[in-house]
Design a protein around this motif. Structure first.
Motif, PDB file in Angstrom:
ATOM      1  N   THR A 185       0.829  -1.194   0.000  1.00  0.00           N
ATOM      2  CA  THR A 185       0.000   0.000   0.000  1.00  0.00           C
ATOM      3  C   THR A 185       0.867   1.249   0.000  1.00  0.00           C
ATOM      4  OG1 THR A 185      -1.750   1.202   1.161  1.00  0.00           O
ATOM      5  CG2 THR A 185      -0.186  -0.003   2.521  1.00  0.00           C
ATOM      6  N   HIS A 186       0.328   2.341  -0.563  1.00  0.00           N
ATOM      7  CA  HIS A 186       0.955   3.654  -0.459  1.00  0.00           C
ATOM      8  C   HIS A 186       0.342   4.457   0.681  1.00  0.00           C
ATOM      9  CE1 HIS A 186       2.305   2.908  -4.650  1.00  0.00           C
ATOM     10  NE2 HIS A 186       3.272   3.757  -4.340  1.00  0.00           N
ATOM     11  N   ASP A 187      -0.794   3.978   1.194  1.00  0.00           N
ATOM     12  CA  ASP A 187      -1.559   4.759   2.156  1.00  0.00           C
ATOM     13  C   ASP A 187      -1.131   4.410   3.581  1.00  0.00           C
ATOM     14  OD1 ASP A 187      -3.691   5.549   3.978  1.00  0.00           O
ATOM     15  OD2 ASP A 187      -4.853   6.009   2.179  1.00  0.00           O
ATOM     16  N   PRO A 188      -0.567   5.359   4.323  1.00  0.00           N
ATOM     17  CA  PRO A 188      -0.116   5.040   5.681  1.00  0.00           C
ATOM     18  C   PRO A 188      -1.262   4.646   6.598  1.00  0.00           C
ATOM     19  CG  PRO A 188       0.013   7.409   5.278  1.00  0.00           C
ATOM     20  CD  PRO A 188      -0.277   6.762   3.966  1.00  0.00           C
ATOM     21  N   LEU A 189      -2.465   5.204   6.378  1.00  0.00           N
ATOM     22  CA  LEU A 189      -3.588   4.847   7.231  1.00  0.00           C
ATOM     23  C   LEU A 189      -4.008   3.403   6.995  1.00  0.00           C
ATOM     24  CD1 LEU A 189      -5.565   5.683   9.368  1.00  0.00           C
ATOM     25  CD2 LEU A 189      -7.056   6.620   7.576  1.00  0.00           C
ATOM     26  N   ASP A 190      -4.042   2.962   5.717  1.00  0.00           N
ATOM     27  CA  ASP A 190      -4.323   1.558   5.435  1.00  0.00           C
ATOM     28  C   ASP A 190      -3.329   0.658   6.166  1.00  0.00           C
ATOM     29  OD1 ASP A 190      -6.373   2.315   3.794  1.00  0.00           O
ATOM     30  OD2 ASP A 190      -5.311   1.928   1.913  1.00  0.00           O
ATOM     31  N   ALA A 191      -2.053   1.017   6.086  1.00  0.00           N
ATOM     32  CA  ALA A 191      -1.014   0.212   6.722  1.00  0.00           C
ATOM     33  C   ALA A 191      -1.171   0.189   8.236  1.00  0.00           C
ATOM     34  CB  ALA A 191       0.367   0.744   6.336  1.00  0.00           C
ATOM     35  N   MET A 192      -1.432   1.356   8.829  1.00  0.00           N
ATOM     36  CA  MET A 192      -1.543   1.435  10.287  1.00  0.00           C
ATOM     37  C   MET A 192      -2.743   0.645  10.802  1.00  0.00           C
ATOM     38  SD  MET A 192       0.992   3.325  11.374  1.00  0.00           S
ATOM     39  CE  MET A 192       2.207   4.470  10.678  1.00  0.00           C
ATOM     40  N   VAL A 193      -3.853   0.656  10.058  1.00  0.00           N
ATOM     41  CA  VAL A 193      -5.069  -0.015  10.502  1.00  0.00           C
ATOM     42  C   VAL A 193      -5.025  -1.511  10.232  1.00  0.00           C
ATOM     43  CG1 VAL A 193      -7.563  -0.216  10.103  1.00  0.00           C
ATOM     44  CG2 VAL A 193      -6.498   2.042  10.277  1.00  0.00           C
ATOM     45  N   LEU A 194      -4.487  -1.916   9.073  1.00  0.00           N
ATOM     46  CA  LEU A 194      -4.584  -3.306   8.648  1.00  0.00           C
ATOM     47  C   LEU A 194      -3.404  -4.171   9.083  1.00  0.00           C
ATOM     48  CD1 LEU A 194      -5.834  -2.738   4.983  1.00  0.00           C
ATOM     49  CD2 LEU A 194      -7.205  -3.441   6.958  1.00  0.00           C
ATOM     50  N   ALA A 195      -2.225  -3.577   9.247  1.00  0.00           N
ATOM     51  CA  ALA A 195      -1.015  -4.386   9.422  1.00  0.00           C
ATOM     52  C   ALA A 195      -0.600  -4.529  10.882  1.00  0.00           C
ATOM     53  CB  ALA A 195       0.133  -3.787   8.617  1.00  0.00           C
ATOM     54  N   ASP A 196      -0.023  -5.687  11.182  1.00  0.00           N
ATOM     55  CA  ASP A 196       0.603  -5.915  12.480  1.00  0.00           C
ATOM     56  C   ASP A 196       2.043  -5.420  12.483  1.00  0.00           C
ATOM     57  OD1 ASP A 196      -1.654  -7.491  13.584  1.00  0.00           O
ATOM     58  OD2 ASP A 196      -1.076  -8.931  12.045  1.00  0.00           O
ATOM     59  N   ARG A 197       2.651  -5.434  11.296  1.00  0.00           N
ATOM     60  CA  ARG A 197       4.054  -5.028  11.188  1.00  0.00           C
ATOM     61  C   ARG A 197       4.259  -4.340   9.849  1.00  0.00           C
ATOM     62  NH1 ARG A 197       8.491  -8.355   9.716  1.00  0.00           N
ATOM     63  NH2 ARG A 197       7.114 -10.181   9.893  1.00  0.00           N
ATOM     64  N   LEU A 198       5.090  -3.295   9.854  1.00  0.00           N
ATOM     65  CA  LEU A 198       5.414  -2.557   8.638  1.00  0.00           C
ATOM     66  C   LEU A 198       6.837  -2.871   8.215  1.00  0.00           C
ATOM     67  CD1 LEU A 198       4.032   0.997   9.569  1.00  0.00           C
ATOM     68  CD2 LEU A 198       2.787  -0.979   8.671  1.00  0.00           C
ATOM     69  N   VAL A 199       7.032  -3.059   6.911  1.00  0.00           N
ATOM     70  CA  VAL A 199       8.355  -3.216   6.319  1.00  0.00           C
ATOM     71  C   VAL A 199       8.492  -2.126   5.262  1.00  0.00           C
ATOM     72  CG1 VAL A 199       9.879  -4.696   4.952  1.00  0.00           C
ATOM     73  CG2 VAL A 199       8.456  -5.698   6.750  1.00  0.00           C
ATOM     74  N   VAL A 200       9.396  -1.191   5.496  1.00  0.00           N
ATOM     75  CA  VAL A 200       9.569  -0.045   4.599  1.00  0.00           C
ATOM     76  C   VAL A 200      10.724  -0.329   3.648  1.00  0.00           C
ATOM     77  CG1 VAL A 200       9.910   2.438   4.429  1.00  0.00           C
ATOM     78  CG2 VAL A 200       8.759   1.473   6.439  1.00  0.00           C
ATOM     79  N   ILE A 201      10.458  -0.215   2.348  1.00  0.00           N
ATOM     80  CA  ILE A 201      11.445  -0.508   1.310  1.00  0.00           C
ATOM     81  C   ILE A 201      11.772   0.766   0.549  1.00  0.00           C
ATOM     82  CG2 ILE A 201      11.968  -1.928  -0.716  1.00  0.00           C
ATOM     83  CD1 ILE A 201       9.706  -3.789   0.130  1.00  0.00           C
ATOM     84  N   GLU A 202      13.038   1.005   0.351  1.00  0.00           N
ATOM     85  CA  GLU A 202      13.501   2.087  -0.521  1.00  0.00           C
ATOM     86  C   GLU A 202      14.645   1.550  -1.366  1.00  0.00           C
ATOM     87  OE1 GLU A 202      14.097   5.974   1.191  1.00  0.00           O
ATOM     88  OE2 GLU A 202      12.791   5.506   2.886  1.00  0.00           O
TER      89      GLU A 202
END
Length: 343
Positions: free
Chosen positions: A187-204
């Motif tokens: 996802t590009h949406d931080p709110l989607d990620a914050m609400v749906l995910a247990d863990r975030l993996v940020v890739i650059e």
């Protein structure tokens, strides 16, 4: 771990180098700017793109040598990719039929899943007659009806309007909570990620730059992209006790640190003045207004100078200070409003 993957892909102008683990029942969101490699990682997991090297193991079984249709994976694409000539019921039943389930049983299970996503009354409807939210739920039912061990979601809410997105996000979270396999969400949406995910993996640039729970990542961003994502001003400097030097500005903070450190504070923590404030306030610098724009209920002021910064103030404050682009102002932030941590 349900999923253990070492994803390596080399192309002329891009290299993906990503190690990923997802536990049973866990939702991991891949975040990153355009071109970071998020969707490429999803395609590698799905078998739609071949690894240059590495492995994909699901429930202890290697997947990387299996064709896409042989992998126990469900996938929801950004545009859902429903078959236009099939009803909602037959779209959901399609995967079961491909796995050899009899037609009557496939339709029975598909009907049960349509009921689970609240679309039992739309079984005979074709995709062009469905709303965006309804199409998303049909695509999710189609992915889950085959009982996958890995669920891949590629921007599953991106095509929805704001009101529908709010409703479907909540419904999707409930369905993911009931899913006992591994889930990888792009996802590009931080709110989607914050609400749906247990863990975030940020890739650059094809590599992981930060990972952790949504709270951990939001509290301690480690790159400019992550800082923008969570709405913080972020700087890297050198700490000595309770001070951090960022370029030519010496910030006072509440944490005791030594050596390379990050300094973060919210735009709402920045106070602006037309003239230098009285006394000797700490964390004060002179800046130039580069731009002014509405940001939610507030006004965001973009500042340049010794450090770039964003400040959020009320419309009334903009009027009272008579702020316009190109003006010089003084900016300050209280030590108690900052957050410092090792770099």
């Amino acid at each position: 771990m349900t999923l253990t993957a070492r994803l390596r892909l080399t192309r002329p102008n891009f290299r993906l180098d990503l190690d990923l683990e997802v536990a049973p029942g866990e939702v991991v969101a891949l975040l990153g700017p355009n071109g970071a490699g998020k969707t490429t990682a999803l395609r590698l997991l799905a078998g739609l793109t071949r690894l240059t090297e590495g492995h994909i193991t699901l429930d202890g079984q290697p997947l990387h040598d299996l064709a896409a249709e042989k992998r126990p994976i469900g996938m929801v694409f950004q545009d859902y990719l429903l078959f236009p000539h099939l009803s909602a019921l037959d779209n959901v039943a399609f995967g079961l039929r491909c796995h050899g389930t009899a037609k009557a049983e496939s339709r029975r299970q598909a009907a049960a899943w349509l009921a689970r996503v609240g679309l039992e009354d739309h079984a005979g409807v074709r995709p062009r007659q469905l709303s965006g939210g309804q199409a998303q739920r049909v695509a999710l039912a189609r992915a889950l009806v085959i009982r996958p061990r890995l669920l891949l979601l590629d921007e599953p809410l991106a095509a929805l309007d704001a009101h529908t997105r709010l409703e479907i996000r909540s419904q999707l979270r409930r369905h993911l909570a009931d899913f006992d396999g591994a889930t990888v969400l792009v996802t590009h949406d931080p709110l989607d990620a914050m609400v749906l995910a247990d863990r975030l993996v940020v890739i650059e640039h094809g590599t992981i730059v930060q990972e952790g729970t949504p709270t951990e990542v939001a509290r301690r961003p480690r790159t400019d992209y992550v800082a923008r994502l969570v709405g913080l001003n972020l700087y890297r400097g050198t700490a000595t006790d309770r001070q951090i030097k960022v370029d030519d500005i010496l910030f006072t903070v509440t944490e005791r640190l030594e050596g390379p450190a990050f300094l973060a504070f919210a735009p709402s923590a920045v106070a602006l003045y037309r003239t230098r404030p009285d006394g000797s306030p700490r964390n004060l610098w002179q800046a130039t207004i580069d731009g002014i724009e509405r940001h939610g209920d507030n006004i965001r002021i973009h500042l340049s100078g010794p450090i770039p910064a964003a400040a959020d103030i009320t419309p009334a404050a903009v009027t009272a200070l008579d702020l316009t682009p190109g003006q010089n102002v003084w900016a300050s932030v209280k030590a108690t409003e900052t957050h410092a941590y090792p770099a």
